[in-house]
Design an enzyme around this catalytic site. Structure first.
Site, PDB file in Angstrom:
ATOM      1  N   PRO A 104     -18.084 -68.234  52.986  1.00 13.50           N
ATOM      2  CA  PRO A 104     -18.431 -66.909  53.491  1.00 13.50           C
ATOM      3  C   PRO A 104     -18.883 -65.929  52.416  1.00 13.50           C
ATOM      4  O   PRO A 104     -18.328 -65.898  51.319  1.00 13.50           O
ATOM      5  CB  PRO A 104     -17.131 -66.426  54.144  1.00 13.50           C
ATOM      6  N   ASN A 105     -19.887 -65.169  52.787  1.00 15.34           N
ATOM      7  CA  ASN A 105     -20.460 -64.074  51.991  1.00 15.34           C
ATOM      8  C   ASN A 105     -21.280 -64.545  50.799  1.00 15.34           C
ATOM      9  O   ASN A 105     -21.906 -63.731  50.124  1.00 15.34           O
ATOM     10  CB  ASN A 105     -19.357 -63.095  51.521  1.00 15.34           C
TER      11      ASN A 105
ATOM     12  N   ARG B   9     -24.613 -58.850  46.699  1.00 19.61           N
ATOM     13  CA  ARG B   9     -23.215 -58.531  46.908  1.00 19.61           C
ATOM     14  C   ARG B   9     -22.513 -58.256  45.577  1.00 19.61           C
ATOM     15  O   ARG B   9     -22.546 -59.108  44.686  1.00 19.61           O
ATOM     16  CB  ARG B   9     -22.585 -59.756  47.583  1.00 19.61           C
TER      17      ARG B   9
ATOM     18  N   TYR C  13     -20.645 -60.714  40.816  1.00 16.14           N
ATOM     19  CA  TYR C  13     -21.291 -61.992  41.141  1.00 16.14           C
ATOM     20  C   TYR C  13     -22.717 -62.141  40.591  1.00 16.14           C
ATOM     21  O   TYR C  13     -23.345 -63.165  40.818  1.00 16.14           O
ATOM     22  CB  TYR C  13     -21.301 -62.181  42.669  1.00 16.14           C
TER      23      TYR C  13
ATOM     24  N   ASN D 154     -17.520 -73.957  46.871  1.00 18.37           N
ATOM     25  CA  ASN D 154     -17.062 -72.579  46.668  1.00 18.37           C
ATOM     26  C   ASN D 154     -16.736 -72.062  48.064  1.00 18.37           C
ATOM     27  O   ASN D 154     -17.630 -71.671  48.820  1.00 18.37           O
ATOM     28  CB  ASN D 154     -18.140 -71.727  45.998  1.00 18.37           C
TER      29      ASN D 154
ATOM     30  N   ALA E 190     -13.530 -66.620  50.167  1.00 18.92           N
ATOM     31  CA  ALA E 190     -12.187 -66.131  50.499  1.00 18.92           C
ATOM     32  C   ALA E 190     -11.346 -67.158  51.258  1.00 18.92           C
ATOM     33  O   ALA E 190     -10.113 -67.074  51.245  1.00 18.92           O
ATOM     34  CB  ALA E 190     -12.299 -64.838  51.303  1.00 18.92           C
TER      35      ALA E 190
ATOM     36  N   HIS F 233      -8.328 -68.833  49.651  1.00 15.21           N
ATOM     37  CA  HIS F 233      -7.007 -68.205  49.573  1.00 15.21           C
ATOM     38  C   HIS F 233      -6.277 -68.192  50.913  1.00 15.21           C
ATOM     39  O   HIS F 233      -5.163 -67.690  50.988  1.00 15.21           O
ATOM     40  CB  HIS F 233      -7.163 -66.763  49.062  1.00 15.21           C
TER      41      HIS F 233
ATOM     42  N   GLU G 163     -13.507 -77.603  43.186  1.00 17.31           N
ATOM     43  CA  GLU G 163     -13.441 -76.201  43.618  1.00 17.31           C
ATOM     44  C   GLU G 163     -14.104 -75.342  42.549  1.00 17.31           C
ATOM     45  O   GLU G 163     -13.767 -75.460  41.374  1.00 17.31           O
ATOM     46  CB  GLU G 163     -11.964 -75.809  43.774  1.00 17.31           C
TER      47      GLU G 163
ATOM     48  N   HIS H 111     -15.559 -71.286  41.462  1.00 16.57           N
ATOM     49  CA  HIS H 111     -15.682 -69.839  41.700  1.00 16.57           C
ATOM     50  C   HIS H 111     -16.587 -69.262  40.626  1.00 16.57           C
ATOM     51  O   HIS H 111     -16.501 -69.660  39.457  1.00 16.57           O
ATOM     52  CB  HIS H 111     -14.319 -69.155  41.658  1.00 16.57           C
TER      53      HIS H 111
ATOM     54  N   SER I   8     -16.579 -65.979  39.815  1.00 18.81           N
ATOM     55  CA  SER I   8     -15.753 -65.040  39.050  1.00 18.81           C
ATOM     56  C   SER I   8     -14.482 -65.743  38.563  1.00 18.81           C
ATOM     57  O   SER I   8     -14.113 -66.806  39.078  1.00 18.81           O
ATOM     58  CB  SER I   8     -15.388 -63.842  39.932  1.00 18.81           C
TER      59      SER I   8
ATOM     60  N   ARG J  80      -8.503 -61.146  38.615  1.00 17.55           N
ATOM     61  CA  ARG J  80      -8.782 -60.162  39.667  1.00 17.55           C
ATOM     62  C   ARG J  80      -7.501 -59.843  40.457  1.00 17.55           C
ATOM     63  O   ARG J  80      -6.414 -59.895  39.888  1.00 17.55           O
ATOM     64  CB  ARG J  80      -9.916 -60.707  40.559  1.00 17.55           C
TER      65      ARG J  80
ATOM     66  N   ARG K 222      -6.032 -63.450  44.903  1.00 17.51           N
ATOM     67  CA  ARG K 222      -7.057 -64.455  44.560  1.00 17.51           C
ATOM     68  C   ARG K 222      -6.510 -65.544  43.634  1.00 17.51           C
ATOM     69  O   ARG K 222      -7.176 -66.518  43.318  1.00 17.51           O
ATOM     70  CB  ARG K 222      -8.261 -63.788  43.892  1.00 17.51           C
TER      71      ARG K 222
HETATM   72  C1  DQA Z   1     -15.304 -66.409  44.885  1.00 17.84           C
HETATM   73  C2  DQA Z   1     -13.940 -65.737  44.630  1.00 17.84           C
HETATM   74  C3  DQA Z   1     -13.229 -65.461  45.927  1.00 17.84           C
HETATM   75  O1  DQA Z   1     -11.977 -64.841  45.682  1.00 17.84           O
HETATM   76  C4  DQA Z   1     -14.067 -64.526  46.785  1.00 17.84           C
HETATM   77  O2  DQA Z   1     -13.441 -64.295  48.025  1.00 17.84           O
HETATM   78  C5  DQA Z   1     -15.464 -65.007  46.967  1.00 17.84           C
HETATM   79  C6  DQA Z   1     -16.153 -65.594  45.825  1.00 17.84           C
HETATM   80  C7  DQA Z   1     -16.090 -66.606  43.577  1.00 17.84           C
HETATM   81  O3  DQA Z   1     -17.035 -67.393  43.611  1.00 17.84           O
HETATM   82  O4  DQA Z   1     -15.803 -65.964  42.567  1.00 17.84           O
HETATM   83  O5  DQA Z   1     -16.058 -64.863  48.025  1.00 17.84           O
HETATM   84  O6  DQA Z   1     -15.067 -67.687  45.442  1.00 17.84           O
END
Ligand code: DQA
Length: 142
Positions: A10-11, A18, A23, A73, A76, A79, A97, A99, A101, A106, A110
């Site tokens: 998501p996102n 974003r 990011y 990836n 969210a 978590h 896995e 990420h 960031s 953070r 997270r």
């Molecule tokens: C993320 C880190 C997650 O905590 C966050 O919800 C994301 C992006 C990252 O790629 O840093 O959507 O997975």
């Protein structure tokens, strides 16, 4: 030639727009093209993104007995999702896995991942290079 799937949750369709201070300002399409080009002799890299948990699970089921590796990836859902963890456990392909960031630098929420214990490894905090590092790991470290 290894078959690798990059699976974004998501996102992550909004990468580039974003929260660019976290990011970056590059969309994922450009990153994907670069990875496909860079690894073209060793990996056939496909890509899927969804904002829906069930669609991500369906994709894991669809590819997880056939592909050589999955770079995930889960955004969210990392978590929150026991269901994604169960799907990773159910399949045979190794899942890494990733990420963008550094999730440990953070908010506290997270720092917990339902996915880390069932993944082959975790890479975080290297920006879009996190994906490249995961592919290198899947290809055996070269
Ligand atoms: C993320 C880190 C997650 O905590 C966050 O919800 C994301 C992006 C990252 O790629 O840093 O959507 O997975």
């Amino acid at each position: 030639m290894k078959k690798i799937l990059i699976l974004n949750g998501p996102n992550l369709n909004l990468l580039g727009k974003r929260e660019p201070e976290i990011y970056g300002n590059i969309g994922f399409e450009a990153c994907l093209r670069q990875l496909q080009e860079e690894f073209r002799q060793r990996a056939d890299i496909s890509y899927f993104q969804s904002n829906h948990e069930g669609a991500l699970i369906d994709k894991l089921h669809e590819t997880g007995f056939e592909y050589d590796g999955i770079v995930l990836n889960a955004g969210a859902y990392t978590h929150t999702s026991v269901a994604l963890a169960d799907a990773i456990k159910a399949i045979t392909a190794p899942v890494i896995e990733v990420h963008i960031s550094n999730v440990h630098a953070r908010e506290d929420f997270r720092r917990h991942s339902y996915l880390s214990p069932v993944c082959k490894g975790v890479i975080c905090g290297f920006g879009l290079d996190s994906y490249k590092l995961a592919i290198i790991a899947l290809l055996g470290g070269e």
